[in-house]
Write a protein that holds these residues in place. Structure first.
Motif, mmCIF file in Angstrom:
data_model
loop_
_atom_site.group_PDB
_atom_site.id
_atom_site.type_symbol
_atom_site.label_atom_id
_atom_site.label_comp_id
_atom_site.label_asym_id
_atom_site.label_seq_id
_atom_site.Cartn_x
_atom_site.Cartn_y
_atom_site.Cartn_z
ATOM 1 N N PHE A 1 0.802 -1.223 0.000
ATOM 2 C CA PHE A 1 0.000 0.000 0.000
ATOM 3 C C PHE A 1 0.836 1.276 0.000
ATOM 4 C CE2 PHE A 1 -3.443 -2.650 2.144
ATOM 5 C CZ PHE A 1 -4.130 -2.835 0.957
ATOM 6 N N LEU A 2 2.039 1.202 0.517
ATOM 7 C CA LEU A 2 2.875 2.407 0.595
ATOM 8 C C LEU A 2 3.719 2.539 -0.665
ATOM 9 C CD1 LEU A 2 3.860 2.244 4.344
ATOM 10 C CD2 LEU A 2 2.178 3.699 3.265
ATOM 11 N N PRO A 3 4.104 3.773 -0.993
ATOM 12 C CA PRO A 3 4.844 3.995 -2.252
ATOM 13 C C PRO A 3 6.240 3.367 -2.227
ATOM 14 C CG PRO A 3 4.765 6.006 -0.953
ATOM 15 C CD PRO A 3 3.890 5.009 -0.255
ATOM 16 N N THR B 1 8.384 3.094 6.036
ATOM 17 C CA THR B 1 7.591 1.919 5.669
ATOM 18 C C THR B 1 7.825 0.783 6.661
ATOM 19 O OG1 THR B 1 7.784 2.557 3.348
ATOM 20 C CG2 THR B 1 7.086 0.306 3.808
ATOM 21 N N TYR B 2 9.106 0.561 7.004
ATOM 22 C CA TYR B 2 9.426 -0.488 7.973
ATOM 23 C C TYR B 2 8.839 -0.151 9.349
ATOM 24 C CZ TYR B 2 12.617 -2.472 4.570
ATOM 25 O OH TYR B 2 13.141 -3.041 3.449
ATOM 26 N N GLY B 3 8.885 1.110 9.720
ATOM 27 C CA GLY B 3 8.313 1.530 11.007
ATOM 28 C C GLY B 3 6.805 1.309 11.067
#
Length: 141
Positions: free
Chosen positions: A63-65, A72-74
């Motif tokens: 879902f994230l770019p 993103t990992y967080g």
């Protein structure tokens, strides 16, 4: 110092052997349905939880770019850690520790022995009448 190290090693070895003996006794004392629920179902639950957590992480990454950065990992960790805590608590509710299961089995065995043992009022010379033969000692009213 060396003696303390050997003493600690011996103590840990003794505790591990005692735990293995308890597990062996648990595995032999349980009926097959309880054993399947206690052992195999717990492993399947663990696999299900593992794949669910991998699915959550994959969903966050999809879902994230792109490219995936530290944020993103967080975010993925922020979703998985609370879910893992809830899964662990559910595991502890559904599958109690082996010691608790052993204690419950021992209580159940003692209750069965007490129920099967002869009743004190039905001995030789008792004023009560003996139960009729063939009904297992139950009194019918």
């Amino acid at each position: 110092m060396q003696r303390d190290l050997w003493t600690a090693f011996a103590e840990r070895s003794r505790q591990r052997a005692a735990r293995q003996e308890r597990l062996r006794r648990l595995d032999t004392d349980m009926d097959w349905r309880s054993w399947v629920r206690h052992r195999l179902a717990a492993y399947w639950y663990g696999l299900l939880v593992l794949f669910a957590d991998i699915g959550v992480i994959a969903s966050v990454f999809s879902f994230l770019p792109r490219p995936a950065g530290p944020a993103t990992y967080g975010i993925a960790i922020a979703f998985v850690v609370p879910a893992a805590y809830l899964e662990w608590e559910l595991y502890r509710i559904l599958w109690p520790p082996d010691d608790e299961v052993l204690e419950a089995l021992e209580r159940k065995a003692e209750a069965n022995r007490a129920r099967v043992s002869p009743r004190p009022g039905w001995g030789v010379g008792s004023t009560e009448s003996a139960p009729p033969p063939g009904d297992g000692g139950s009194r019918k009213t």
